[in-house]
Design an enzyme around this catalytic site. Structure first.
Site, PDB file in Angstrom:
ATOM      1  N   GLY A 231      58.122  -2.036 -27.050  1.00 18.93           N
ATOM      2  CA  GLY A 231      58.883  -0.696 -26.965  1.00 18.93           C
ATOM      3  C   GLY A 231      59.603  -0.645 -26.430  1.00 18.93           C
TER       4      GLY A 231
ATOM      5  CB  CYS B 285      52.098   8.085  -3.443  1.00 18.22           C
ATOM      6  SG  CYS B 285      50.549   8.313  -4.620  1.00 18.22           S
TER       7      CYS B 285
ATOM      8  CD  GLN C 140      57.674 -19.764 -43.032  1.00 15.27           C
ATOM      9  OE1 GLN C 140      56.954 -20.383 -44.360  1.00 15.27           O
ATOM     10  NE2 GLN C 140      58.486 -21.082 -43.196  1.00 15.27           N
TER      11      GLN C 140
ATOM     12  CG  HIS D  92      54.158   8.495  -8.424  1.00  9.61           C
ATOM     13  ND1 HIS D  92      53.531   7.579  -8.354  1.00  9.61           N
ATOM     14  CD2 HIS D  92      52.634   9.238  -8.168  1.00  9.61           C
ATOM     15  CE1 HIS D  92      52.990   6.653  -7.693  1.00  9.61           C
ATOM     16  NE2 HIS D  92      51.918   7.490  -7.627  1.00  9.61           N
TER      17      HIS D  92
ATOM     18  CD  GLU E  68      57.170   6.330  -8.923  1.00 14.64           C
ATOM     19  OE1 GLU E  68      55.925   5.559  -8.573  1.00 14.64           O
ATOM     20  OE2 GLU E  68      58.195   6.956  -7.877  1.00 14.64           O
TER      21      GLU E  68
END
Length: 538
Positions: free
Chosen positions: A21, A385, A196, A511, A513
């Site tokens: 990510g 929340c 590999q 929220h 964030e």
């Protein structure tokens, strides 16, 4: 399939959690800085329809997009790095793929044909690969394939990637394989064999990676790079070293140094529209690494043994702290371990306290004690929340003297349900996707702490919850000093509460964030940290 959009696929090998990510987001950032329009999507090989019903200990936090999709936490990285919103289409699970195909089969859309993994499941996967590139909004679509090459569950995704090459044409298709080069201390050697084997598994599936990105704790000597190139069938300059970094935000600059973006552009025949503009990013890193002040913030929740459960909150503190050149020492504290006897010892040296989101009653009373401590000792407080709901319950119990005040989530029979279900939620028996999800409007009261933070009276924030502030208790709350300073303009539901007599006490039903990014730190976090700094100076 003719397409002007270029498609990049990122696979992982040897082990999970290597940071696909972060590599995807970093490459996206570098291409974006060169003037290309980029989006990133994540394909997860588990059978859940989405991560909404998963315990955070299983997969870290569940991230929510503007359109209300419950998604993998990697979408948070994509938004934080690229500064553009993602959507339902950016996260697809095996569960969703099979659900779509089986639903169509039940409707008779396959005209009596035998429905199989190939071509029906792989066709559905490919349709989702291409979906974001079809409307011409993006020059490049980066697709991260979750899990590890060789896992049984990711085989259909890998097969779909193999087929995609022939659909798209060689110049529109690129595979980056992220792998691990372990260091054996006893032998004092970096080992290429796991890589590999990993590439061999990809080759067996019909995919030749174009670029190898090698996670390593030590620099890769040229002989190791040559060995990797030779055994993995990759050009030498396409073996990219990805050293462990102090901060995930260093990775775009490290990848630029390794010329990852240039290698990608060469293979995809992309001509850069402008020089890489990363000045804002470098400014952010400069502030992050050279703080002029520091504060201790306690994050009180029940999933603290896996920090990924609070990934967006932790990153929001990084963005907001850097914006005011403040080093935020974030201490994760288990609410299950807090009680009236030890609370002073646990929280005494904090300059600010956050009570985290969550579901269920485990650790709930510890959160109540935490809010009481922050309120009575005038410590800057942010409730998110469930954290906001706990603040309401604590105020009702200890200021309004409604001793049994509670949320109907914790006690369905409470006589004073200051937090309760909305009417339309009461008859729902399925868990997934039945909450208030996604972006909602909120009107702010002028002069309030939240208004001062945002600097405007109308905002949009993302939600993920079932229970709401019970407006029957609003008047008595406000009469006693807890004010609703943010409300949804359509429903009148309370979104933000503040305590007037407290230096900085804010609880939010949403929220915040989820919308914090490197270039646009979330205003409430910035003001909260500033309040903690001010308290410390006093």
């Amino acid at each position: 399939m003719a397409s002007s959009t270029k498609y990049i696929f990122i696979t992982g090998g040897v082990t999970s959690s290597l940071g696909k990510g972060i590599i995807a987001a970093s490459l996206g950032k570098l291409l974006q800085a060169r003037g290309f329009k980029v989006t990133i999507q994540k394909f997860d090989p588990y059978l859940n329809i989405d991560p909404g019903t998963l315990n955070p200990y299983e997969h870290g936090e569940c991230y929510v997009t503007d359109d209300g999709a419950e998604t993998d936490l990697d979408l948070g990285h994509y938004e934080r790095f690229l500064n553009i919103p993602t959507s339902q289409d950016n996260n697809i699970t095996t569960g969703r793929i099979y659900n779509n195909v089986i639903t169509r089969e039940r409707k008779g859309e396959f005209l009596g044909k035998t429905v199989q993994v190939i071509p029906h499941i792989t066709d559905e996967i490919k349709a989702n690969f291409y979906k974001l590139g079809e409307d011409g909004k993006f020059d490049v679509v980066i697709t991260e394939i979750g899990g590890c090459v060789g896992d049984i569950e990711s085989l259909p995704f890998i097969e779909a990637v193999r087929q995609a090459k022939w659909d798209l044409g060689a110049n529109n298709f690129l595979v980056i394989h992220l792998t691990l080069i372990p260091y054996l201390r006893a032998a004092k050697e970096l080992k290429t064999k796991p890589t590999q084997h990993s590439v061999k598994q990809l080759l067996e599936a019909g995919i030749q990676p174009d670029i190898l990105v090698c996670r390593t704790e030590y620099h890769l000597p040229s002989d190791v790079k040559k060995k990797l190139a030779l055994f993995c069938n990759v050009q030498l300059n396409n073996v990219i070293e990805a050293m462990d970094a102090d901060s995930i935000y260093d990775v775009p600059l490290l990848m630029k140094k390794e010329k990852l973006d240039e290698r990608v552009m060469t293979k995809l025949k992309l001509t850069s529209k402008e020089n890489t503009d990363l000045e804002n990013w470098k400014d952010f890193l400069g502030k992050l690494k050279n703080p002029t002040q520091e504060v201790n913030i306690g994050l009180v929740g029940k999933y603290v043994s896996l920090p990924d459960s609070y990934k967006s909150i932790i990153e929001s503190f990084t963005h907001a702290g850097a914006s005011i050149e403040c080093d935020v020492n974030l201490r994760l504290i288990s609410s299950e371990e807090i009680n009236p006897d030890n609370i002073t010892q646990k929280l005494a040296d904090l300059d600010g306290i956050v009570v985290a989101p969550g579901f269920g009653e485990r650790g709930f009373e510890g959160k109540i004690d935490t809010v009481k401590y922050a309120r009575e000792n005038k410590i800057p407080f942010l409730g998110i929340c469930l954290g906001m709901q706990v603040a309401v319950i604590e105020f009702a119990r200890n200021v309004l003297n409604l001793k049994d005040a509670n949320s109907t989530e914790m006690d369905p029979n409470t006589i004073n349900p200051v937090i309760a279900l909305m009417e339309e939620q009461k008859n729902i028996d399925q868990m997934g996707g039945t909450m208030r999800l996604g972006s909602y409007a909120c009107d702010l009261k002028k002069g309030s702490k939240s208004y001062q933070a945002y600097g405007k009276s109308k905002i949009q924030e993302r939600h993920r919850h079932r229970y709401e502030f019970n407006n029957e208790f609003l008047k008595i709350m406000e009469d006693n000093g807890m004010i609703a300073t943010g409300k949804n303009p359509e429903t009148g539901l309370v979104e933000i509460i503040e305590i007037k007599s407290h230096p900085w006490f804010v609880g939010v039903q949403f929220h915040p964030e989820y919308k914090s990014t490197v270039l646009t730190p979330q205003p409430l976090f910035v003001k909260f940290i500033q309040a903690a700094v001010d308290k410390k100076i006093k």
